[in-house]
Design a protein around this motif. Structure first.
Motif, mmCIF file in Angstrom:
data_model
loop_
_atom_site.group_PDB
_atom_site.id
_atom_site.type_symbol
_atom_site.label_atom_id
_atom_site.label_comp_id
_atom_site.label_asym_id
_atom_site.label_seq_id
_atom_site.Cartn_x
_atom_site.Cartn_y
_atom_site.Cartn_z
ATOM 1 N N GLU A 82 -36.266 -21.266 -44.819
ATOM 2 C CA GLU A 82 -37.145 -21.735 -43.744
ATOM 3 C C GLU A 82 -36.810 -23.149 -43.289
ATOM 4 N N ASN A 83 -36.264 -23.965 -44.189
ATOM 5 C CA ASN A 83 -35.936 -25.363 -43.879
ATOM 6 C C ASN A 83 -34.499 -25.526 -43.399
ATOM 7 N N ASN A 84 -33.851 -24.408 -43.042
ATOM 8 C CA ASN A 84 -32.442 -24.391 -42.609
ATOM 9 C C ASN A 84 -31.491 -24.940 -43.670
ATOM 10 N N GLU A 85 -31.849 -24.762 -44.932
ATOM 11 C CA GLU A 85 -30.960 -25.106 -46.038
ATOM 12 C C GLU A 85 -30.197 -23.841 -46.435
ATOM 13 N N ILE A 86 -28.925 -24.000 -46.776
ATOM 14 C CA ILE A 86 -28.116 -22.851 -47.181
ATOM 15 C C ILE A 86 -28.414 -22.520 -48.637
ATOM 16 N N ILE A 87 -28.762 -21.271 -48.877
ATOM 17 C CA ILE A 87 -29.071 -20.788 -50.223
ATOM 18 C C ILE A 87 -27.932 -19.883 -50.677
ATOM 19 N N TYR A 88 -27.440 -20.095 -51.897
ATOM 20 C CA TYR A 88 -26.375 -19.294 -52.488
ATOM 21 C C TYR A 88 -26.935 -18.603 -53.729
ATOM 22 N N GLU A 89 -26.858 -17.270 -53.774
ATOM 23 C CA GLU A 89 -27.332 -16.513 -54.930
ATOM 24 C C GLU A 89 -26.192 -15.651 -55.457
ATOM 25 N N PRO A 90 -25.548 -16.081 -56.568
ATOM 26 C CA PRO A 90 -24.427 -15.326 -57.122
ATOM 27 C C PRO A 90 -24.892 -14.195 -58.042
ATOM 28 N N TYR A 91 -24.159 -13.088 -58.021
ATOM 29 C CA TYR A 91 -24.421 -11.939 -58.884
ATOM 30 C C TYR A 91 -23.090 -11.489 -59.484
ATOM 31 N N VAL A 92 -23.064 -11.314 -60.797
ATOM 32 C CA VAL A 92 -21.841 -10.977 -61.513
ATOM 33 C C VAL A 92 -22.033 -9.685 -62.287
ATOM 34 N N LYS A 93 -20.967 -8.887 -62.337
ATOM 35 C CA LYS A 93 -20.957 -7.702 -63.196
ATOM 36 C C LYS A 93 -19.640 -7.684 -63.945
ATOM 37 N N CYS A 94 -19.734 -7.593 -65.269
ATOM 38 C CA CYS A 94 -18.555 -7.533 -66.129
ATOM 39 C C CYS A 94 -18.603 -6.223 -66.913
ATOM 40 N N GLY A 95 -17.923 -5.219 -66.405
ATOM 41 C CA GLY A 95 -17.886 -3.924 -67.074
ATOM 42 C C GLY A 95 -19.269 -3.339 -67.265
ATOM 43 N N ASP A 96 -19.440 -2.709 -68.412
ATOM 44 C CA ASP A 96 -20.726 -2.100 -68.736
ATOM 45 C C ASP A 96 -21.573 -2.981 -69.642
ATOM 46 N N TYR A 97 -21.118 -4.214 -69.918
ATOM 47 C CA TYR A 97 -21.813 -5.023 -70.911
ATOM 48 C C TYR A 97 -22.548 -6.226 -70.346
ATOM 49 N N TYR A 98 -22.353 -6.562 -69.072
ATOM 50 C CA TYR A 98 -23.154 -7.638 -68.478
ATOM 51 C C TYR A 98 -23.348 -7.391 -66.993
ATOM 52 N N GLU A 99 -24.552 -7.662 -66.547
ATOM 53 C CA GLU A 99 -24.880 -7.548 -65.129
ATOM 54 C C GLU A 99 -25.984 -8.557 -64.829
ATOM 55 N N SER A 100 -25.771 -9.381 -63.813
ATOM 56 C CA SER A 100 -26.787 -10.369 -63.425
ATOM 57 C C SER A 100 -28.062 -9.656 -62.995
ATOM 58 N N LYS A 101 -29.174 -10.284 -63.265
ATOM 59 C CA LYS A 101 -30.454 -9.738 -62.821
ATOM 60 C C LYS A 101 -30.480 -9.730 -61.299
ATOM 61 N N GLY A 102 -30.793 -8.589 -60.704
ATOM 62 C CA GLY A 102 -30.840 -8.458 -59.258
ATOM 63 C C GLY A 102 -29.552 -7.933 -58.652
ATOM 64 N N TYR A 103 -28.537 -7.697 -59.480
ATOM 65 C CA TYR A 103 -27.245 -7.201 -58.998
ATOM 66 C C TYR A 103 -27.418 -5.825 -58.361
ATOM 67 N N VAL A 104 -26.793 -5.622 -57.185
ATOM 68 C CA VAL A 104 -26.835 -4.340 -56.485
ATOM 69 C C VAL A 104 -25.395 -3.875 -56.301
ATOM 70 N N GLU A 105 -25.048 -2.749 -56.881
ATOM 71 C CA GLU A 105 -23.656 -2.293 -56.910
ATOM 72 C C GLU A 105 -23.065 -2.041 -55.527
ATOM 73 N N ARG A 106 -23.855 -1.553 -54.592
ATOM 74 C CA ARG A 106 -23.316 -1.238 -53.282
ATOM 75 C C ARG A 106 -22.881 -2.473 -52.500
ATOM 76 N N LYS A 107 -23.322 -3.659 -52.908
ATOM 77 C CA LYS A 107 -22.921 -4.893 -52.247
ATOM 78 C C LYS A 107 -21.606 -5.451 -52.776
ATOM 79 N N ASP A 108 -21.111 -4.851 -53.846
ATOM 80 C CA ASP A 108 -19.908 -5.343 -54.504
ATOM 81 C C ASP A 108 -18.767 -4.363 -54.294
ATOM 82 N N SER A 109 -17.554 -4.886 -54.124
ATOM 83 C CA SER A 109 -16.414 -4.003 -53.892
ATOM 84 C C SER A 109 -15.923 -3.367 -55.191
ATOM 85 N N ASN A 110 -16.177 -4.001 -56.352
ATOM 86 C CA ASN A 110 -15.769 -3.482 -57.654
ATOM 87 C C ASN A 110 -14.309 -3.102 -57.717
ATOM 88 N N GLU A 111 -13.421 -3.917 -57.214
ATOM 89 C CA GLU A 111 -11.987 -3.618 -57.263
ATOM 90 C C GLU A 111 -11.502 -3.545 -58.671
#
Length: 150
Positions: free
Chosen positions: A121-150
């Protein structure tokens, strides 16, 4: 005088059986690691098994590296001039463009992810990173369809 009610001995036997069942249940929960929060070392950094603490730190470090690379990319490509839409910058794009290198965990296992970039709302840029490492770690809020998973 026998009114067919509970006597003291019947009550004590019932309480003893209940306590035995409770002890068996607690042992069973500990066996399946469902009661870790009752372990005094669970939240302490003095835990002798530091693997989980170090791995969590490294995953957070990966999220920070993804965020910093995205900040550089947005600055260079968009000149920090964003529209109203949320941008999804994938880690594969950042690697291809040279903003991110060696994006893997401490065991050199490949990790993927993305960073959502938008204006608040204040025109500040917000960055929210999401990481997935195999089947053993996934950031909270991660959505698979947004990631290319190469």
């Amino acid at each position: 005088m026998n009114k067919h009610g509970w006597g003291l001995s019947s009550e004590l036997i019932f309480i003893l059986i209940f306590i035995i069942c409770l002890i068996i249940a607690v042992i069973g929960l500990k066996e399946f690691s469902l009661m870790e929060e009752f372990n005094p070392n669970y939240y302490s950094n003095t835990n002798t098994n530091n693997d989980s603490i170090n791995k969590e730190y490294n995953y957070q470090e990966l999220e920070v590296r993804l965020k910093n690379s995205t900040i550089d990319y947005i600055n260079d490509v968009y000149n920090n001039d964003l529209g109203l839409d949320t941008l999804i910058i994938q880690s594969s794009l950042l690697r291809k463009m040279g903003y991110l290198s060696n994006y893997s965990d401490e065991d050199d296992k490949y990790c993927s992810g993305y960073c959502e970039v938008y204006l608040n709302e204040n025109n500040e840029i917000i960055y929210e990173p999401y990481v997935k490492c195999g089947d053993y770690y996934e950031s909270k809020g991660y959505v698979e369809r947004k990631d290319s998973n190469e």
